[in-house]
Design a protein around this motif. Structure first.
Motif, PDB file in Angstrom:
ATOM      1  N   ALA A 196       0.844  -1.181   0.165  1.00 55.62           N
ATOM      2  CA  ALA A 196       0.040  -0.028   0.225  1.00 55.62           C
ATOM      3  C   ALA A 196       0.675   1.396   0.413  1.00 55.62           C
ATOM      4  O   ALA A 196       0.368   2.140  -0.480  1.00 55.62           O
ATOM      5  CB  ALA A 196      -0.624   0.257   1.120  1.00 55.62           C
ATOM      6  N   VAL A 197       2.319   1.661   0.984  1.00 54.92           N
ATOM      7  CA  VAL A 197       2.884   2.653   0.859  1.00 54.92           C
ATOM      8  C   VAL A 197       3.490   2.574  -0.661  1.00 54.92           C
ATOM      9  O   VAL A 197       3.770   4.030  -1.154  1.00 54.92           O
ATOM     10  CB  VAL A 197       4.067   2.487   2.041  1.00 54.92           C
ATOM     11  CG1 VAL A 197       5.019   3.058   1.645  1.00 54.92           C
ATOM     12  CG2 VAL A 197       3.225   2.765   3.590  1.00 54.92           C
ATOM     13  N   SER A 198       4.039   1.143  -0.644  1.00 53.33           N
ATOM     14  CA  SER A 198       4.900   1.752  -2.246  1.00 53.33           C
ATOM     15  C   SER A 198       3.998   2.278  -3.086  1.00 53.33           C
ATOM     16  O   SER A 198       4.107   2.697  -4.334  1.00 53.33           O
ATOM     17  CB  SER A 198       5.465   0.184  -2.891  1.00 53.33           C
ATOM     18  OG  SER A 198       4.330  -0.924  -3.214  1.00 53.33           O
ATOM     19  N   HIS A 199       2.429   1.902  -3.109  1.00 53.82           N
ATOM     20  CA  HIS A 199       1.837   2.238  -4.049  1.00 53.82           C
ATOM     21  C   HIS A 199       1.333   3.722  -3.748  1.00 53.82           C
ATOM     22  O   HIS A 199       0.386   4.551  -4.767  1.00 53.82           O
ATOM     23  CB  HIS A 199       0.243   1.417  -4.782  1.00 53.82           C
ATOM     24  CG  HIS A 199       0.935  -0.114  -5.536  1.00 53.82           C
ATOM     25  ND1 HIS A 199       1.262  -1.371  -4.839  1.00 53.82           N
ATOM     26  CD2 HIS A 199       1.372   0.282  -6.181  1.00 53.82           C
ATOM     27  CE1 HIS A 199       1.583  -1.597  -5.767  1.00 53.82           C
ATOM     28  NE2 HIS A 199       1.635  -0.947  -6.999  1.00 53.82           N
ATOM     29  N   SER A 200       1.510   4.632  -2.778  1.00 50.70           N
ATOM     30  CA  SER A 200       1.307   6.114  -2.747  1.00 50.70           C
ATOM     31  C   SER A 200      -0.223   6.003  -1.737  1.00 50.70           C
ATOM     32  O   SER A 200      -0.789   6.868  -2.322  1.00 50.70           O
ATOM     33  CB  SER A 200       1.151   6.754  -3.058  1.00 50.70           C
ATOM     34  OG  SER A 200       2.969   7.439  -3.747  1.00 50.70           O
ATOM     35  N   ASN A 201      -0.976   4.604  -1.469  1.00 50.90           N
ATOM     36  CA  ASN A 201      -2.575   5.059  -0.910  1.00 50.90           C
ATOM     37  C   ASN A 201      -2.258   4.319   0.937  1.00 50.90           C
ATOM     38  O   ASN A 201      -2.248   3.572   0.777  1.00 50.90           O
ATOM     39  CB  ASN A 201      -2.571   2.871  -1.296  1.00 50.90           C
ATOM     40  CG  ASN A 201      -4.744   3.021  -1.243  1.00 50.90           C
ATOM     41  OD1 ASN A 201      -5.174   3.542  -0.446  1.00 50.90           O
ATOM     42  ND2 ASN A 201      -4.570   2.053  -2.310  1.00 50.90           N
ATOM     43  N   SER A 202      -2.015   5.734   1.084  1.00 55.10           N
ATOM     44  CA  SER A 202      -2.282   6.523   2.130  1.00 55.10           C
ATOM     45  C   SER A 202      -2.903   5.556   3.268  1.00 55.10           C
ATOM     46  O   SER A 202      -3.283   4.969   4.352  1.00 55.10           O
ATOM     47  CB  SER A 202      -1.461   7.705   2.212  1.00 55.10           C
ATOM     48  OG  SER A 202      -2.993   8.267   1.703  1.00 55.10           O
TER      49      SER A 202
END
Length: 231
Positions: A196-202
């Protein structure tokens, strides 16, 4: 009789010891003297005394020696001691955590009644999950057993605990029951957090973090697993 229980599977060694204790308790009923010795804490002299002692008020003795690494400096004396154990005594050496590379392990593993327990592979673990469920009067299909392992990890200690909990809730363990009654493996959930972090899905990352903490994971667990993934 002298028994050595070795190998990497701590769960099965612990279960084997419990089985031996139960068997001998049933076999000799009120005539069994059971002694548990910690070789690290109590030392060689206590092990020697316990193994050589003759039963006074009982017909048989069951002596369980734990933390056998405490005997590594007394190998020669131990080898001689093992030849003197009376027939009325069953000595069980618990080999959990014992380094295979040291002479003590080689000495004990060479005993006639040495038994070894390795970690199960994927197929064996699935069969074990099914047999564990059956032992608790529940059923679990192969795909569901695979799902349970993927959710909580491959530790037999953890799986046994979760199966015990699930079997109380239902006699047919399903994916839905697993989702309802078990927490996800912290390791796998942290992997989802990293994704999730790597896809900027905060928003998703925060949701996963909050679910992890709600399931009982603490910040130190999460951080250490994050660091493992990062490395």
């Amino acid at each position: 009789m002298i028994i050595f229980l070795g190998g990497e599977n701590d769960f099965e060694i612990a279960r084997q010891i419990a089985k031996l204790r139960s068997q001998y308790a049933r076999k000799y009923s009120d005539s069994l003297d059971e002694v548990i010795i910690d070789a690290v804490v109590d030392g060689y002299s206590a092990v020697e005394q316990s193994l050589l002692a003759l039963p006074m008020f009982f017909s048989h003795r069951l002596v369980i020696v734990q933390n056998v690494s405490g005997l590594k400096n007394n190998i020669d004396k131990l080898q001689e001691l093992l030849t003197k154990v009376p027939d009325s005594t069953v000595a069980v050496f618990d080999g959990r955590g014992l380094d295979k590379r040291i002479k003590l392990y080689k000495t004990l593993s060479g005993l006639k009644n040495a038994k070894f327990f390795g970690r199960p592979n994927s197929a064996e673990l699935i069969k074990w999950v099914q047999s564990e469920a059956k032992r608790r009067e529940a059923q679990i299909a192969v795909p569901v057993a695979q799902y349970l392992i993927s959710r909580v990890g491959d530790s037999q200690w953890m799986l046994s605990s979760e199966i015990a909990k699930l079997s109380l809730a239902t006699d047919e363990i399903t994916r839905e029951a697993i989702d309802e009654h078990t927490a996800r493996n912290v390791f796998d959930s942290v992997f989802d957090l990293i994704e999730a972090v790597s896809h900027s899905n905060s928003r998703q990352a925060v949701d996963i973090y909050e679910q992890l903490t709600a399931d009982g994971a603490n910040d130190q667990q999460i951080l250490s697993t994050l660091m493992w993934h990062y490395r």
